[in-house]
Design a protein around this motif. Structure first.
Motif, PDB file in Angstrom:
ATOM      1  N   TYR A  93      30.111   1.131 -80.740  1.00  0.00           N
ATOM      2  CA  TYR A  93      30.666   0.378 -81.862  1.00  0.00           C
ATOM      3  C   TYR A  93      31.988  -0.272 -81.457  1.00  0.00           C
ATOM      4  O   TYR A  93      32.945   0.415 -81.110  1.00  0.00           O
ATOM      5  CB  TYR A  93      30.855   1.327 -83.043  1.00  0.00           C
ATOM      6  CG  TYR A  93      31.389   0.715 -84.310  1.00  0.00           C
ATOM      7  CD1 TYR A  93      31.169  -0.621 -84.639  1.00  0.00           C
ATOM      8  CD2 TYR A  93      32.099   1.490 -85.213  1.00  0.00           C
ATOM      9  CE1 TYR A  93      31.650  -1.156 -85.818  1.00  0.00           C
ATOM     10  CE2 TYR A  93      32.581   0.962 -86.396  1.00  0.00           C
ATOM     11  CZ  TYR A  93      32.367  -0.356 -86.692  1.00  0.00           C
ATOM     12  OH  TYR A  93      32.848  -0.891 -87.855  1.00  0.00           O
ATOM     13  N   ASN A 130      25.075   2.846 -83.777  1.00  0.00           N
ATOM     14  CA  ASN A 130      25.424   1.434 -83.632  1.00  0.00           C
ATOM     15  C   ASN A 130      25.627   1.175 -82.139  1.00  0.00           C
ATOM     16  O   ASN A 130      26.535   1.763 -81.539  1.00  0.00           O
ATOM     17  CB  ASN A 130      26.725   1.179 -84.407  1.00  0.00           C
ATOM     18  CG  ASN A 130      27.212  -0.248 -84.354  1.00  0.00           C
ATOM     19  OD1 ASN A 130      26.723  -1.060 -83.584  1.00  0.00           O
ATOM     20  ND2 ASN A 130      28.214  -0.550 -85.175  1.00  0.00           N
ATOM     21  N   PRO A 131      24.796   0.334 -81.488  1.00  0.00           N
ATOM     22  CA  PRO A 131      23.810  -0.572 -82.064  1.00  0.00           C
ATOM     23  C   PRO A 131      22.341  -0.148 -81.883  1.00  0.00           C
ATOM     24  O   PRO A 131      21.459  -0.843 -82.354  1.00  0.00           O
ATOM     25  CB  PRO A 131      24.058  -1.837 -81.235  1.00  0.00           C
ATOM     26  CG  PRO A 131      24.364  -1.321 -79.859  1.00  0.00           C
ATOM     27  CD  PRO A 131      25.125  -0.038 -80.089  1.00  0.00           C
ATOM     28  N   ARG A 172      23.716  -7.072 -79.633  1.00  0.00           N
ATOM     29  CA  ARG A 172      23.475  -6.393 -80.910  1.00  0.00           C
ATOM     30  C   ARG A 172      22.919  -7.393 -81.916  1.00  0.00           C
ATOM     31  O   ARG A 172      23.516  -8.445 -82.156  1.00  0.00           O
ATOM     32  CB  ARG A 172      24.776  -5.787 -81.438  1.00  0.00           C
ATOM     33  CG  ARG A 172      24.574  -4.915 -82.669  1.00  0.00           C
ATOM     34  CD  ARG A 172      25.875  -4.302 -83.136  1.00  0.00           C
ATOM     35  NE  ARG A 172      26.734  -5.280 -83.794  1.00  0.00           N
ATOM     36  CZ  ARG A 172      27.920  -4.984 -84.337  1.00  0.00           C
ATOM     37  NH1 ARG A 172      28.372  -3.744 -84.260  1.00  0.00           N
ATOM     38  NH2 ARG A 172      28.644  -5.908 -84.922  1.00  0.00           N
TER      39      ARG A 172
END
Length: 427
Positions: free
Chosen positions: A140, A190-191, A394
């Motif tokens: 992230y 994430n991701p 992403r």
């Protein structure tokens, strides 16, 4: 489809000519589409509009302990908000602090407090020669931005489908006292959308850090953000596991309602041990007399309990599930068999992670941008924005309407194919 790598140069040139024509057609469309961040769409925001009606000038604004939520008090949150968030986070209300609208803000404050005043009597990180953090990658970007801002050295740790490479985590944490923490998004990460396996969580709980003030920054942002009712990931609860392992103070666990109600007006919470809570409250009482209790009360009155929140999340899933499935279908139809990219198939969360051929991600994102589709910058999922393979991208499917998302996904696939062919022609 024939893999591009098995094509002759002549076949690749012919394919490039065809793809160039398709790309020119997209350029002529003058698109303005955004897949850059994981924002809820308007339809998702509309789900929570009823929350605006639960409080008005005629209702009683006292919480269950009698506190008038319009006034000062309740430094760490009203009792019923602690129960609601505790149920969401699978933690006892006594282990919860309720904050304002942003869990990212809480994470920033947590790092800042460690830098200036230390953790539970340890030397403030800002007075040390070197402070390091482990960063699962891809990860992230906003986590990495916090540690970079404070000058903390970030060490990438590869992610697997079961979570971070725990052999590497255990080795580094146990051998280097300068390593003070690790960023984690343990559920629907994430991701990539991966969830940590039971074994991974238990290995985290049994870490033997060289630093007595080492902390796991456990950002369970997507704890109840499932896409499917009948196929959901399960996560071992980290605080209980740490307590069992004799490491009760090792975790700061963060969550919020940002992607449940209104991202700009939700409530955030931190769950941790009683020792950590005592340490945090010493600072918190100098920072605030209490966060927005009216908003806390509004959330509780709207959801009533965790069952109301769970039902609410099913409505979110009904809106975004078709978007994820459509993107996955476009990727498969356009790139299946070409061997120029792989992507994840998450069961929850907000992102799909795509890996291109090495050295292609920046070019793909740039081509998409030139044709009118904005994506998260290539490299953003790595510390310092430096993806050594230049391969991870992403994809954030939630914000655009389905029709626009389909166009954006098809253009993305075209850009992947075009950049991949150009890369192979250069070889």
């Amino acid at each position: 489809m024939k893999p591009y790598a098995e094509m002759t140069k002549e076949e690749l040139l012919e394919e490039k000519e065809k793809l160039d024509k398709e790309y020119d057609a997209y350029l002529a469309m003058n698109l303005h589409l955004d897949m850059s961040r994981g924002k809820p769409c308007k339809e998702q925001l509309d789900l929570s509009m009823g929350m605006m009606d639960v409080l008005n000038s005629k209702v009683d604004l006292r919480c269950e302990d009698g506190t008038d939520c319009r006034n000062y008090g309740c430094l760490d949150g009203i009792p019923e908000a602690k129960v609601l968030m505790g149920d969401m986070m699978e933690n006892h209300p006594d282990n919860i602090i309720i904050y304002g609208n942003s869990s990212l803000n809480v994470m920033y404050d947590t790092v800042a407090r460690a830098m200036t005043h230390g953790i539970m009597g340890n030397t403030p990180w800002g007075k040390l020669d070197k402070v390091k953090f482990l960063c699962p990658v891809p990860g992230y970007d906003r986590h990495f931005a916090i540690t970079e801002y404070f000058g903390i050295e970030m060490i990438p740790v590869p992610m697997t489908k079961d979570g971070p490479d725990m052999d590497m985590v255990e080795s580094l944490v146990s051998s280097d006292e300068a390593i003070k923490g690790i960023w984690c998004v343990p559920k629907y990460s994430n991701p990539q959308g991966y969830s940590y396996s039971d074994a991974t969580v238990r290995r985290f709980a049994r870490l033997k850090p060289a630093a007595t003030d080492f902390r796991i920054f456990w950002d369970n942002a997507y704890g109840i953000h499932h896409l499917y009712d009948d196929d959901q990931d399960y996560l071992v609860e980290i605080l209980a596991e740490c307590k069992r392992a004799g490491n009760p103070d090792m975790v700061y666990k963060f969550a919020s309602t940002s992607k449940i109600t209104f991202p700009g007006s939700g409530i955030a919470a931190l769950a941790t041990s009683l020792n950590n809570l005592e340490d945090i409250r010493k600072q918190l009482k100098n920072q605030t007399i209490g966060h927005d209790k009216v908003n806390q009360l509004r959330h509780v009155r709207y959801f009533k309990d965790i069952h109301g929140m769970t039902e609410h999340m099913r409505k979110h899933a009904d809106i975004i599930r078709p978007k994820f499935e459509m993107v996955e279908q476009v990727l498969e139809e356009g790139l299946g068999g070409r061997n120029v990219g792989t992507w994840t198939l998450p069961k929850g969360g907000y992102f799909i992670s795509f890996d291109s051929l090495d050295g292609c991600a920046k070019a793909i994102v740039l081509k998409a941008k030139k044709a009118g589709v904005i994506m998260t910058g290539a490299g953003a999922t790595w510390p310092y924005g430096k993806d050594p393979h230049d391969s991870n991208i992403r994809i954030a499917p939630t914000l655009p309407p389905v029709s626009e998302l389909k166009t954006a996904a098809e253009l993305f696939v075209l850009c992947v194919k075009l950049v991949s062919v150009e890369k192979l022609l250069e070889a």
